[in-house]
Design a protein around this motif. Structure first.
Motif, PDB file in Angstrom:
ATOM      1  N   THR A  56      38.901  48.164  42.999  1.00  0.00           N
ATOM      2  CA  THR A  56      37.649  47.447  42.755  1.00  0.00           C
ATOM      3  C   THR A  56      37.859  45.962  43.006  1.00  0.00           C
ATOM      4  O   THR A  56      38.804  45.381  42.475  1.00  0.00           O
ATOM      5  N   THR A  57      36.997  45.392  43.819  1.00  0.00           N
ATOM      6  CA  THR A  57      37.094  43.975  44.135  1.00  0.00           C
ATOM      7  C   THR A  57      35.729  43.309  43.982  1.00  0.00           C
ATOM      8  O   THR A  57      34.688  43.967  44.106  1.00  0.00           O
ATOM      9  N   TYR A  58      35.758  42.029  43.718  1.00  0.00           N
ATOM     10  CA  TYR A  58      34.549  41.219  43.588  1.00  0.00           C
ATOM     11  C   TYR A  58      34.729  39.954  44.414  1.00  0.00           C
ATOM     12  O   TYR A  58      35.827  39.400  44.480  1.00  0.00           O
ATOM     13  N   TYR A  59      33.626  39.496  44.994  1.00  0.00           N
ATOM     14  CA  TYR A  59      33.656  38.287  45.816  1.00  0.00           C
ATOM     15  C   TYR A  59      32.429  37.433  45.521  1.00  0.00           C
ATOM     16  O   TYR A  59      31.336  37.946  45.288  1.00  0.00           O
ATOM     17  N   ALA A  60      32.629  36.133  45.594  1.00  0.00           N
ATOM     18  CA  ALA A  60      31.483  35.236  45.592  1.00  0.00           C
ATOM     19  C   ALA A  60      30.727  35.422  46.903  1.00  0.00           C
ATOM     20  O   ALA A  60      31.317  35.724  47.942  1.00  0.00           O
ATOM     21  N   ASP A  61      29.428  35.237  46.849  1.00  0.00           N
ATOM     22  CA  ASP A  61      28.616  35.432  48.057  1.00  0.00           C
ATOM     23  C   ASP A  61      29.080  34.536  49.198  1.00  0.00           C
ATOM     24  O   ASP A  61      29.006  34.912  50.361  1.00  0.00           O
ATOM     25  N   TYR A  94      42.905  28.171  42.614  1.00  0.00           N
ATOM     26  CA  TYR A  94      43.660  28.522  41.418  1.00  0.00           C
ATOM     27  C   TYR A  94      43.778  30.033  41.288  1.00  0.00           C
ATOM     28  O   TYR A  94      42.773  30.751  41.355  1.00  0.00           O
ATOM     29  N   CYS A  95      44.998  30.470  41.060  1.00  0.00           N
ATOM     30  CA  CYS A  95      45.238  31.867  40.757  1.00  0.00           C
ATOM     31  C   CYS A  95      44.883  32.125  39.298  1.00  0.00           C
ATOM     32  O   CYS A  95      45.047  31.233  38.449  1.00  0.00           O
ATOM     33  N   ALA A  96      44.415  33.329  38.998  1.00  0.00           N
ATOM     34  CA  ALA A  96      44.031  33.664  37.633  1.00  0.00           C
ATOM     35  C   ALA A  96      44.386  35.107  37.322  1.00  0.00           C
ATOM     36  O   ALA A  96      44.458  35.951  38.224  1.00  0.00           O
ATOM     37  N   ALA A  97      44.586  35.380  36.049  1.00  0.00           N
ATOM     38  CA  ALA A  97      44.860  36.743  35.599  1.00  0.00           C
ATOM     39  C   ALA A  97      44.174  36.968  34.259  1.00  0.00           C
ATOM     40  O   ALA A  97      43.950  36.015  33.504  1.00  0.00           O
ATOM     41  N   ASP A  98      43.872  38.213  34.007  1.00  0.00           N
ATOM     42  CA  ASP A  98      43.107  38.511  32.792  1.00  0.00           C
ATOM     43  C   ASP A  98      43.591  39.804  32.172  1.00  0.00           C
ATOM     44  O   ASP A  98      44.054  40.707  32.869  1.00  0.00           O
ATOM     45  N   ARG A  99      43.458  39.896  30.850  1.00  0.00           N
ATOM     46  CA  ARG A  99      43.827  41.118  30.143  1.00  0.00           C
ATOM     47  C   ARG A  99      42.719  42.157  30.184  1.00  0.00           C
ATOM     48  O   ARG A  99      42.896  43.287  29.742  1.00  0.00           O
ATOM     49  N   ASP A 100      41.591  41.761  30.736  1.00  0.00           N
ATOM     50  CA  ASP A 100      40.441  42.646  30.825  1.00  0.00           C
ATOM     51  C   ASP A 100      40.210  43.032  32.284  1.00  0.00           C
ATOM     52  O   ASP A 100      40.964  42.642  33.169  1.00  0.00           O
ATOM     53  N   ALA A 101      39.139  43.755  32.515  1.00  0.00           N
ATOM     54  CA  ALA A 101      38.817  44.224  33.864  1.00  0.00           C
ATOM     55  C   ALA A 101      38.520  43.069  34.807  1.00  0.00           C
ATOM     56  O   ALA A 101      38.180  41.968  34.377  1.00  0.00           O
ATOM     57  N   ALA A 102      38.635  43.350  36.096  1.00  0.00           N
ATOM     58  CA  ALA A 102      38.411  42.316  37.106  1.00  0.00           C
ATOM     59  C   ALA A 102      36.999  41.748  37.029  1.00  0.00           C
ATOM     60  O   ALA A 102      36.779  40.582  37.331  1.00  0.00           O
ATOM     61  N   ALA A 103      36.054  42.560  36.597  1.00  0.00           N
ATOM     62  CA  ALA A 103      34.667  42.089  36.515  1.00  0.00           C
ATOM     63  C   ALA A 103      34.512  40.946  35.521  1.00  0.00           C
ATOM     64  O   ALA A 103      33.619  40.115  35.663  1.00  0.00           O
ATOM     65  N   SER A 104      35.381  40.900  34.543  1.00  0.00           N
ATOM     66  CA  SER A 104      35.269  39.858  33.514  1.00  0.00           C
ATOM     67  C   SER A 104      35.344  38.468  34.111  1.00  0.00           C
ATOM     68  O   SER A 104      34.680  37.545  33.649  1.00  0.00           O
ATOM     69  N   MET A 105      36.167  38.303  35.141  1.00  0.00           N
ATOM     70  CA  MET A 105      36.356  36.976  35.705  1.00  0.00           C
ATOM     71  C   MET A 105      35.130  36.495  36.467  1.00  0.00           C
ATOM     72  O   MET A 105      35.036  35.316  36.791  1.00  0.00           O
TER      73      MET A 105
END
Length: 123
Positions: A56-61, A94-105
């Motif tokens: 699952t991936t997300y992108y800015a428009d 900036y690189c980022a990481a999260d403890r939650d799902a990718a959608a959270s970011m």
């Protein structure tokens, strides 16, 4: 968790770059990973994120169709392939990481930040 980004540089419009970000430390806490950017005089904005499996991936428009995010969990590394770069892509990434799902970011600040890497695109 520590995040080390690399791969920025100065390129001409239309060129490509690949950013890398290696995670270290308590990487078992990481689920989603992604990228944000901050252009001069602007607020930091979401660029892309990816789930732990990569499925699952997300992108800015603004980057859809030009940027591709991927990750290699064996190396604890996330990549951002940037093609057809435009002057408006100039920013500190900036690189980022999260403890939650990718959608959270896509809607809030991530749990972990890396240092930035500068991408400059000349016209």
């Amino acid at each position: 968790v520590q995040l080390q980004a690399s791969g920025g540089g100065l390129v001409q419009a239309g060129a490509s770059l690949r950013l890398s970000c290696a995670a270290s430390g308590r990487t078992f806490r990481i689920y989603g990973m992604g990228w944000f950017r901050q252009a001069p005089g602007k607020e930091r904005e979401f660029v892309s994120s990816i789930s732990w499996s990569g499925g699952t991936t997300y992108y800015a428009d603004s980057v859809k169709g030009r940027f591709t995010i991927s990750r290699d969990n064996a190396k604890n590394t996330v990549y951002l392939q940037m093609n057809d770069l435009k002057p408006e892509d100039t920013a500190v990434y900036y690189c980022a990481a999260d403890r939650d799902a990718a959608a959270s970011m896509t809607t809030r600040q991530p749990d972990y930040w890396g240092q930035g890497t500068l991408v400059t695109v000349s016209s």
